[in-house]
Design an enzyme around this catalytic site. Structure first.
Site, PDB file in Angstrom:
ATOM      1  N   ASP A   1      12.588  -5.707  41.479  1.00 50.19           N
ATOM      2  CA  ASP A   1      11.257  -6.185  41.093  1.00 50.19           C
ATOM      3  C   ASP A   1      10.237  -5.222  41.706  1.00 50.19           C
ATOM      4  OD1 ASP A   1       9.182  -7.754  40.184  1.00 50.19           O
ATOM      5  OD2 ASP A   1       9.475  -9.377  41.610  1.00 50.19           O
TER       6      ASP A   1
ATOM      7  N   CYS B   1      11.963 -16.457  33.152  1.00 50.68           N
ATOM      8  CA  CYS B   1      11.723 -17.065  34.460  1.00 50.68           C
ATOM      9  C   CYS B   1      10.337 -17.728  34.540  1.00 50.68           C
ATOM     10  CB  CYS B   1      11.867 -16.000  35.548  1.00 50.68           C
ATOM     11  SG  CYS B   1      12.204 -16.733  37.163  1.00 50.68           S
TER      12      CYS B   1
HETATM   13  O1  LIG Z   1       7.040 -15.754  39.414  1.00 48.04           O
HETATM   14  C1  LIG Z   1       6.755 -16.052  40.568  1.00 48.04           C
HETATM   15  O2  LIG Z   1       5.758 -16.720  40.836  1.00 48.04           O
HETATM   16  C2  LIG Z   1       7.647 -15.629  41.700  1.00 48.04           C
HETATM   17  C3  LIG Z   1       7.297 -15.982  42.978  1.00 48.04           C
HETATM   18  C4  LIG Z   1       8.084 -15.614  44.040  1.00 48.04           C
HETATM   19  C5  LIG Z   1       9.236 -14.886  43.847  1.00 48.04           C
HETATM   20  C6  LIG Z   1       9.593 -14.511  42.558  1.00 48.04           C
HETATM   21  C7  LIG Z   1       8.823 -14.859  41.481  1.00 48.04           C
HETATM   22  N1  LIG Z   1       9.148 -14.478  40.185  1.00 48.04           N
HETATM   23  C8  LIG Z   1      10.023 -13.419  39.878  1.00 48.04           C
HETATM   24  O3  LIG Z   1       9.259 -12.238  39.721  1.00 48.04           O
HETATM   25  C9  LIG Z   1       9.881 -11.382  38.800  1.00 48.04           C
HETATM   26  C10 LIG Z   1       8.967 -10.768  37.777  1.00 48.04           C
HETATM   27  O4  LIG Z   1       7.923 -11.517  37.373  1.00 48.04           O
HETATM   28  P1  LIG Z   1       6.860 -10.903  36.293  1.00 48.04           P
HETATM   29  O5  LIG Z   1       7.599 -10.776  34.994  1.00 48.04           O
HETATM   30  O6  LIG Z   1       6.412  -9.578  36.802  1.00 48.04           O
HETATM   31  O7  LIG Z   1       5.773 -11.902  36.209  1.00 48.04           O
HETATM   32  C11 LIG Z   1      10.988 -12.182  38.181  1.00 48.04           C
HETATM   33  O8  LIG Z   1      12.194 -11.739  38.781  1.00 48.04           O
HETATM   34  C12 LIG Z   1      10.753 -13.585  38.577  1.00 48.04           C
HETATM   35  O9  LIG Z   1      11.987 -14.217  38.793  1.00 48.04           O
END
Ligand SMILES: O=C(O)c1ccccc1N[C@@H]1O[C@H](COP(=O)(O)O)[C@@H](O)[C@H]1O
Length: 301
Positions: free
Chosen positions: A163, A42
């Site tokens: 998350d 992502c």
């Molecule tokens: O990544 C972002 O900026 C974000 C912003 C708003 C909503 C979701 C977002 N990302 C999602 O966050 C999780 C985990 O991210 P990380 O691996 O901890 O950096 C993932 O599901 C992204 O889709």
């Protein structure tokens, strides 16, 4: 009675049993295997990164459309990525309390196959996204405790995503939560739950442990595969996919009876047609919950 050679040759002969031989090892059906955990990469903002992730084995690539993200994808790049990859991988758009018409427009324009709803979207909003766009829906919850996990139960979406909860940040925190909490969801009896996607602070060096504990259908990573926000590090992407693919999922581990430690939070709000700030709960606008309405008024079923 056939007692001459000619009689023997002209008589209808019974089919001779065929010798049974073991099939060569390479032609035997493969042993039943637990499928490996899918990977969603992502926070992609560049076509090259998207192509590389899919070639490396990603099941899905995600693009963030929330304006507050350091990983927000540009409109042109998102369209190019959707057009190039929609037949090879799931192309996911990530939204936070976005107006429904905007989600529908971007699904069309960028050929998104999935929509990830990462804010306080309610059940009716999620159903409406599925109905209007035809895309599969991932509903995300930000987890502090078991109640945050069980709060997903009324969402009959294609996937549930867990998350990490971090005050004031809707997602992409880079921090993990207690993966044991995912088992609260597995302890739910009876009904079939949507498939689980696990995210939050996953990296090549911890994703295998996360899979062993939470047993998700897929894992999702943004920060753990980046060189800088929005730019992927190809080596980290490959290492993450390799680690997730080789992790053994303990499919038949008994689901422990874990109880949620707090009552579920108040009903989510249905985002209005205009964007709502992430921190604003809709105190003044109670959610329309079709299930609650139906149970209050039996004629509404
Ligand atoms: O990544 C972002 O900026 C974000 C912003 C708003 C909503 C979701 C977002 N990302 C999602 O966050 C999780 C985990 O991210 P990380 O691996 O901890 O950096 C993932 O599901 C992204 O889709």
């Amino acid at each position: 009675m056939a007692d001459t050679p000619s009689d023997l040759t002209s008589a209808p002969s019974a089919p001779r049993p065929r010798p049974v031989r073991a099939a060569p090892a390479d032609r035997r059906p493969p042993a039943k295997q637990t499928p490996t955990t899918r990977v969603k990469i992502c926070g992609i903002t560049r076509l090259d990164d998207a192509v590389h992730a899919v070639e490396a084995g990603a099941w899905a690539i995600g693009m963030i459309f929330w304006a507050g993200s350091r990983r927000k994808v540009g409109a042109d790049e998102a369209q190019a990525i959707g057009a190039a990859l929609k037949r090879q991988a799931e192309v996911v758009g990530v939204f936070v309390n976005a107006p429904l018409p905007e989600v529908a427009r971007l699904v069309d324009a960028c050929q998104l196959t999935m929509v990830q709803l990462h804010g306080e979207e309610g059940t009716q909003y999620c159903s409406e996204v599925a109905r209007r766009t035809g895309a599969k829906v991932i509903k995300a919850a930000r987890v502090r405790n078991g109640s945050d996990v069980t709060a997903l139960r009324p969402f009959h979406t294609d996937y549930h995503l867990l998350d990490t909860y971090l005050e004031g940040t809707p997602g992409g925190t880079g921090e993990s939560f207690d993966w044991e909490l995912a088992r609260v969801r597995r302890a739910a009896r009876g009904e079939r739950s949507p498939k689980l996607i696990l995210s939050g602070g996953l990296r090549p060096d911890n994703v295998a442990d996360a899979i062993r504990i939470a047993f998700p259908f897929a894992v999702d990573v943004a920060g753990g595969t980046e060189a800088s926000p929005g730019r992927k590090d190809p080596a980290l992407v490959e290492a993450f996919i390799a680690a997730a693919s080789s992790a053994r999922r303990i499919e038949d581990a008994p689901a422990p009876e874990v109880e949620a430690d707090e009552p579920p939070p108040a009903a989510a709000f249905e985002p209005p047609e205009a964007p709502a700030p992430i921190a604003a709960p809709a105190d003044d606008q109670p959610a329309f919950d079709p299930e609650a309405a139906a149970s209050a008024d039996p004629t509404a079923r």
